[in-house]
Scaffold this motif. Structure first.
Motif, PDB file in Angstrom:
ATOM      1  N   LYS A 176      36.672  37.799 -11.811  1.00  0.00           N
ATOM      2  CA  LYS A 176      36.321  36.458 -11.365  1.00  0.00           C
ATOM      3  C   LYS A 176      35.519  35.781 -12.472  1.00  0.00           C
ATOM      4  CE  LYS A 176      34.788  36.010  -7.160  1.00  0.00           C
ATOM      5  NZ  LYS A 176      33.861  36.066  -5.986  1.00  0.00           N
ATOM      6  N   SER A 177      35.925  34.575 -12.852  1.00  0.00           N
ATOM      7  CA  SER A 177      35.124  33.757 -13.758  1.00  0.00           C
ATOM      8  C   SER A 177      34.578  32.575 -12.974  1.00  0.00           C
ATOM      9  CB  SER A 177      35.948  33.274 -14.955  1.00  0.00           C
ATOM     10  OG  SER A 177      36.896  32.302 -14.557  1.00  0.00           O
ATOM     11  N   ILE A 178      33.329  32.239 -13.220  1.00  0.00           N
ATOM     12  CA  ILE A 178      32.659  31.155 -12.499  1.00  0.00           C
ATOM     13  C   ILE A 178      32.143  30.152 -13.521  1.00  0.00           C
ATOM     14  CG2 ILE A 178      30.855  30.539 -10.846  1.00  0.00           C
ATOM     15  CD1 ILE A 178      31.586  34.185 -11.153  1.00  0.00           C
ATOM     16  N   SER A 179      32.745  28.961 -13.534  1.00  0.00           N
ATOM     17  CA  SER A 179      32.291  27.870 -14.398  1.00  0.00           C
ATOM     18  C   SER A 179      31.476  26.906 -13.548  1.00  0.00           C
ATOM     19  CB  SER A 179      33.484  27.139 -15.018  1.00  0.00           C
ATOM     20  OG  SER A 179      34.287  28.021 -15.765  1.00  0.00           O
ATOM     21  N   ILE A 180      30.297  26.536 -14.032  1.00  0.00           N
ATOM     22  CA  ILE A 180      29.362  25.737 -13.244  1.00  0.00           C
ATOM     23  C   ILE A 180      28.993  24.480 -14.018  1.00  0.00           C
ATOM     24  CG2 ILE A 180      27.070  25.692 -12.176  1.00  0.00           C
ATOM     25  CD1 ILE A 180      27.321  28.794 -11.995  1.00  0.00           C
ATOM     26  N   ARG A 181      29.075  23.350 -13.318  1.00  0.00           N
ATOM     27  CA  ARG A 181      28.579  22.090 -13.872  1.00  0.00           C
ATOM     28  C   ARG A 181      27.444  21.604 -12.978  1.00  0.00           C
ATOM     29  NH1 ARG A 181      30.532  18.437 -17.384  1.00  0.00           N
ATOM     30  NH2 ARG A 181      32.594  19.410 -17.382  1.00  0.00           N
ATOM     31  N   ASP A 182      26.266  21.522 -13.561  1.00  0.00           N
ATOM     32  CA  ASP A 182      25.066  21.096 -12.845  1.00  0.00           C
ATOM     33  C   ASP A 182      24.485  19.914 -13.610  1.00  0.00           C
ATOM     34  OD1 ASP A 182      22.698  20.761 -11.517  1.00  0.00           O
ATOM     35  OD2 ASP A 182      21.956  22.807 -11.823  1.00  0.00           O
ATOM     36  N   GLY A 183      24.962  18.703 -13.261  1.00  0.00           N
ATOM     37  CA  GLY A 183      24.581  17.527 -14.033  1.00  0.00           C
ATOM     38  C   GLY A 183      25.139  17.631 -15.438  1.00  0.00           C
ATOM     39  N   ALA A 184      24.265  17.562 -16.426  1.00  0.00           N
ATOM     40  CA  ALA A 184      24.694  17.673 -17.822  1.00  0.00           C
ATOM     41  C   ALA A 184      24.763  19.119 -18.297  1.00  0.00           C
ATOM     42  CB  ALA A 184      23.737  16.883 -18.717  1.00  0.00           C
ATOM     43  N   THR A 185      24.385  20.058 -17.438  1.00  0.00           N
ATOM     44  CA  THR A 185      24.346  21.471 -17.811  1.00  0.00           C
ATOM     45  C   THR A 185      25.624  22.172 -17.371  1.00  0.00           C
ATOM     46  OG1 THR A 185      21.938  21.518 -17.564  1.00  0.00           O
ATOM     47  CG2 THR A 185      23.079  23.638 -17.534  1.00  0.00           C
TER      48      THR A 185
END
Length: 240
Positions: A176-185
């Protein structure tokens, strides 16, 4: 580390305390433990299974490799007035403060090692931490069901955080790969779990000295089938 990141509990927030209570009542209830029995949760996370166990009158302890999750379990236990022994540590080391009447391992908190022999070592440590006649409960994904119905991709929004989860199988592991976008991060994490079948658990439990191994298919106590969502193994050590 993914399991110690603040995003891990966000992604799995749907794993509720109600679900944990159902698992405890229906699965641990089958063990017929006496009031005051000691139970160790290996891979306890933030403690959501510890609390219903304590409410049923058991003495509870938990251990997890993720220090932040143990801190959350400690804070949550204090808030609920629950006296829980909590430790940061690995299942590949001797487990702390034995013996226990039962050891539990929930929500696929297992299967992370490269070799089957390393998983055997972990189960051996769990067996050695038990009283004679003690029980081990391991709640794992049902590998047969995962192979048949793996969802290759999900996009999930939790508040302002976006998760893009991809899954694939390269035997004997599910990745499993988890890509996270948290605002600009943006952050990237990964998981890899060995696809352990019912037959693997039968062999692992037998080698560790367990007998009369029972398999359930879900937290409602239903029996295991190849189509079940979970593979919950329950074994007992021999009484003296």
């Amino acid at each position: 580390m993914w399991f110690d990141s603040p995003y891990y509990p966000m992604l799995y927030a749907h794993r509720s305390e109600d679900e944990a209570q159902q698992a405890v009542q229906n699965v641990v209830g089958l063990l017929h433990l006496k009031p005051g029995a000691r139970i160790l949760d290996v891979g306890c996370g933030r403690g959501r299974h510890l609390w219903p166990l304590a409410e049923l009158g058991y003495r509870v302890a938990g251990i997890d490799l993720a220090a932040d999750r143990v801190a959350e379990a400690r804070a949550g236990s204090a808030q609920k007035g629950i006296d829980a022994e909590l430790f940061v540590g690995s299942m590949l080391d001797p487990l702390p403060q034995p013996p226990y009447d039962a050891v539990v391992n929930w929500f696929t908190s297992f299967g992370f090692f490269d070799e089957l022999a390393t998983h055997q070592l972990a189960i051996a440590h769990m067996a050695r931490a038990l009283t004679p006649g003690g029980a081990l409960v391991m709640d794992f994904m049902n590998a047969a069901e995962v192979r048949a119905n793996l969802v290759p991709e999900d996009r999930i929004e939790v508040g302002h955080v976006e998760f893009h989860v991809r899954r694939w199988i390269e035997e004997p592991f599910v990745h499993k790969s988890i890509s996270i976008r948290d605002g600009a991060t943006t952050r990237e994490f990964s998981e890899r779990v060995m696809l352990l079948d019912r037959s693997d658990f039968e062999a692992l439990f037998a080698a560790a000295g367990f007998h009369s191994v029972q398999f359930l298919g879900y937290y409602d106590g239903s029996p295991w089938t190849p189509q079940s969502l979970r593979c919950i193994a329950i074994g007992r050590t021999f009484a003296v």
